[in-house]
Design a protein around this motif. Structure first.
Motif, mmCIF file in Angstrom:
data_model
loop_
_atom_site.group_PDB
_atom_site.id
_atom_site.type_symbol
_atom_site.label_atom_id
_atom_site.label_comp_id
_atom_site.label_asym_id
_atom_site.label_seq_id
_atom_site.Cartn_x
_atom_site.Cartn_y
_atom_site.Cartn_z
ATOM 1 N N PHE A 26 45.969 47.937 37.391
ATOM 2 C CA PHE A 26 44.956 48.048 38.444
ATOM 3 C C PHE A 26 43.791 47.106 38.168
ATOM 4 C CE2 PHE A 26 40.956 49.732 40.009
ATOM 5 C CZ PHE A 26 41.235 50.018 41.333
ATOM 6 N N TRP A 27 43.260 47.144 36.955
ATOM 7 C CA TRP A 27 42.092 46.330 36.630
ATOM 8 C C TRP A 27 42.425 44.850 36.598
ATOM 9 C CZ3 TRP A 27 37.862 48.692 37.553
ATOM 10 C CH2 TRP A 27 37.743 50.067 37.302
ATOM 11 N N ILE A 28 43.618 44.495 36.147
ATOM 12 C CA ILE A 28 44.012 43.085 36.121
ATOM 13 C C ILE A 28 44.106 42.530 37.539
ATOM 14 C CG2 ILE A 28 45.876 41.484 35.542
ATOM 15 C CD1 ILE A 28 46.494 43.274 33.124
ATOM 16 N N VAL A 29 44.826 43.255 38.406
ATOM 17 C CA VAL A 29 44.976 42.778 39.782
ATOM 18 C C VAL A 29 43.632 42.777 40.492
ATOM 19 C CG1 VAL A 29 46.148 43.125 41.988
ATOM 20 C CG2 VAL A 29 47.349 43.621 39.870
ATOM 21 N N LYS A 30 42.806 43.794 40.222
ATOM 22 C CA LYS A 30 41.492 43.842 40.852
ATOM 23 C C LYS A 30 40.657 42.624 40.483
ATOM 24 C CE LYS A 30 37.870 45.561 42.962
ATOM 25 N NZ LYS A 30 36.880 44.534 42.574
ATOM 26 N N LEU A 31 40.627 42.243 39.217
ATOM 27 C CA LEU A 31 39.877 41.063 38.797
ATOM 28 C C LEU A 31 40.442 39.790 39.429
ATOM 29 C CD1 LEU A 31 39.268 41.869 35.031
ATOM 30 C CD2 LEU A 31 37.497 41.504 36.757
ATOM 31 N N LEU A 32 41.746 39.700 39.521
ATOM 32 C CA LEU A 32 42.362 38.534 40.149
ATOM 33 C C LEU A 32 41.999 38.437 41.627
ATOM 34 C CD1 LEU A 32 45.937 38.609 38.546
ATOM 35 C CD2 LEU A 32 44.119 36.951 38.088
ATOM 36 N N THR A 33 41.972 39.574 42.320
ATOM 37 C CA THR A 33 41.643 39.549 43.749
ATOM 38 C C THR A 33 40.184 39.159 43.971
ATOM 39 O OG1 THR A 33 41.133 41.932 43.782
ATOM 40 C CG2 THR A 33 43.383 41.270 44.354
ATOM 41 N N THR A 34 39.288 39.609 43.090
ATOM 42 C CA THR A 34 37.883 39.244 43.255
ATOM 43 C C THR A 34 37.688 37.744 43.068
ATOM 44 O OG1 THR A 34 37.348 39.663 40.926
ATOM 45 C CG2 THR A 34 37.114 41.496 42.439
ATOM 46 N N ALA A 35 38.353 37.199 42.052
ATOM 47 C CA ALA A 35 38.257 35.762 41.811
ATOM 48 C C ALA A 35 38.904 34.979 42.948
ATOM 49 C CB ALA A 35 38.917 35.411 40.482
ATOM 50 N N MET A 36 40.063 35.445 43.398
ATOM 51 C CA MET A 36 40.765 34.767 44.483
ATOM 52 C C MET A 36 39.962 34.820 45.774
ATOM 53 S SD MET A 36 42.722 35.597 47.364
ATOM 54 C CE MET A 36 44.116 34.970 48.281
ATOM 55 N N GLY A 37 39.319 35.972 46.043
ATOM 56 C CA GLY A 37 38.507 36.097 47.248
ATOM 57 C C GLY A 37 37.351 35.128 47.257
ATOM 58 N N GLU A 38 36.714 34.952 46.098
ATOM 59 C CA GLU A 38 35.598 34.011 45.985
ATOM 60 C C GLU A 38 36.070 32.583 46.236
ATOM 61 O OE1 GLU A 38 31.728 32.525 45.081
ATOM 62 O OE2 GLU A 38 32.424 34.565 45.483
ATOM 63 N N VAL A 236 46.456 29.161 42.506
ATOM 64 C CA VAL A 236 46.922 29.713 41.230
ATOM 65 C C VAL A 236 46.709 31.223 41.185
ATOM 66 C CG1 VAL A 236 46.507 29.767 38.744
ATOM 67 C CG2 VAL A 236 46.607 27.580 39.941
ATOM 68 N N LEU A 237 45.525 31.674 41.600
ATOM 69 C CA LEU A 237 45.225 33.110 41.588
ATOM 70 C C LEU A 237 46.115 33.868 42.565
ATOM 71 C CD1 LEU A 237 41.330 32.938 41.411
ATOM 72 C CD2 LEU A 237 42.872 33.706 39.602
ATOM 73 N N THR A 238 46.364 33.282 43.731
ATOM 74 C CA THR A 238 47.248 33.922 44.712
ATOM 75 C C THR A 238 48.650 34.085 44.140
ATOM 76 O OG1 THR A 238 45.996 32.989 46.571
ATOM 77 C CG2 THR A 238 48.240 33.740 47.029
ATOM 78 N N PHE A 239 49.126 33.066 43.463
ATOM 79 C CA PHE A 239 50.449 33.116 42.843
ATOM 80 C C PHE A 239 50.513 34.233 41.799
ATOM 81 C CE2 PHE A 239 53.546 31.570 39.617
ATOM 82 C CZ PHE A 239 54.673 31.539 40.428
ATOM 83 N N CYS A 240 49.474 34.365 40.980
ATOM 84 C CA CYS A 240 49.434 35.426 39.961
ATOM 85 C C CYS A 240 49.427 36.811 40.610
ATOM 86 C CB CYS A 240 48.200 35.258 39.078
ATOM 87 S SG CYS A 240 48.212 33.796 38.024
ATOM 88 N N ILE A 241 48.660 36.945 41.690
ATOM 89 C CA ILE A 241 48.588 38.236 42.391
ATOM 90 C C ILE A 241 49.946 38.604 42.976
ATOM 91 C CG2 ILE A 241 47.593 39.436 44.386
ATOM 92 C CD1 ILE A 241 45.031 37.775 43.875
ATOM 93 N N ILE A 242 50.617 37.636 43.585
ATOM 94 C CA ILE A 242 51.932 37.892 44.190
ATOM 95 C C ILE A 242 52.918 38.368 43.136
ATOM 96 C CG2 ILE A 242 53.923 36.795 45.288
ATOM 97 C CD1 ILE A 242 51.956 35.044 46.836
ATOM 98 N N ILE A 243 52.912 37.731 41.976
ATOM 99 C CA ILE A 243 53.830 38.119 40.899
ATOM 100 C C ILE A 243 53.560 39.551 40.447
ATOM 101 C CG2 ILE A 243 54.460 37.696 38.495
ATOM 102 C CD1 ILE A 243 54.104 34.738 39.006
#
Length: 266
Positions: A26-38, A236-243
């Motif tokens: 949860f926390w990993i994906v959450k951090l990735l989404t915040t960075a990706m959103g920015e 890159v962040l989107t790719f990580c989130i999808i995985i």
């Protein structure tokens, strides 16, 4: 003779939660989404008409909310799609307050903090709980997503405030928020901080933490970034989130366990 056995409650008689279990995933994906959103928000706003970008962001946000509210239980890709859209649109809203309206980051941060406090107060007065493990009614789900949107707007404004208004820079801001997010983590583990308080404290801080590092990687070198560009960082962040979300969708490792109750049989 009656024997005691354990059965899973019938989903028809027990409401199902609409949010994931709080795990490391949860926390990993959450951090990735915040960075990706920015990164995604900045890329869209600066590479197309900003008004069109905000409108498109709002449409995608509403579509993701409709999809999330239409499902009857937690589905990983549906939930995290909604979070991603909140991340992008929430960033656009916070940035528009500063860029379009000229509101200083200190004031916008204070404004969004008040908005978040109002939402949490109304939620608690209405439901007597702020626990995310109780998100199984439509009203609680509405409060939950209103809170999420407010945290993203607040986190965006706060991260920009420390990096630019306070002149810390993106890397120093990211390091600052790493130390700040350890407060609820260690407080809950070692000092018996309230679990709900600790969760929301950490949740709010994930936004400026992720955004600060996204800006550090994506911003040009002359403003303190590494110069990789917002587009490549977003991809890159989107790719990580999808995985990760694909993994969670298949394995269901973040699905909350169904409640059980004792039942009698002969």
């Amino acid at each position: 003779m009656r024997q005691l056995r354990t059965t899973v409650l019938n989903p028809q008689s027990q409401p199902l939660t609409k949010v994931p279990e709080i795990t490391a995933y949860f926390w990993i994906v959450k951090l990735l989404t915040t960075a990706m959103g920015e990164a995604t928000s900045d890329f869209l706003v600066y590479h197309m008409n900003p008004y069109v970008a905000v409108i498109l962001g709002g449409i995608c946000f509403l579509a993701s909310m409709i999809l999330q509210f239409s499902v009857k239980r937690y589905i990983a890709w549906v939930y995290w799609l909604a979070v991603v859209m909140v991340a992008i649109f929430g960033t656009m809203v916070a940035d528009s307050t500063h860029v379009a309206l000229g509101v200083p980051y200190v004031y916008s941060s204070a404004f969004y903090a008040v908005c978040l406090a109002v939402v949490l107060i109304l939620w608690y007065r209405s439901e007597k709980t702020l626990s995310i493990h109780s998100i199984y009614t439509r009203r609680r789900e509405m409060f939950y997503w209103a809170t999420i949107l407010a945290t993203f707007a607040l986190g965006t404004a706060t991260g920009d405030m420390t990096a630019t208004a306070f002149h810390l820079g993106y890397l120093a801001s990211g390091i600052l928020f790493i130390f700040l997010i350890l407060i609820p983590a260690f407080g809950y583990r070692y000092f018996r901080f309230n679990a709900i308080f600790s969760f929301w404290f950490a949740y709010i801080l994930t936004r400026p933490l992720g955004a600060s590092f996204a800006d550090w990687f994506g911003m040009p070198k002359y403003v303190g970034g590494l110069g990789y560009g917002k587009g490549p960082v977003s991809i890159v962040l989107t790719f990580c989130i999808i995985i990760l979300v694909g993994y969670l969708t298949i394995t269901k490792k973040d699905v909350q366990a169904e409640p059980i109750k004792p039942a009698l049989s002969r």
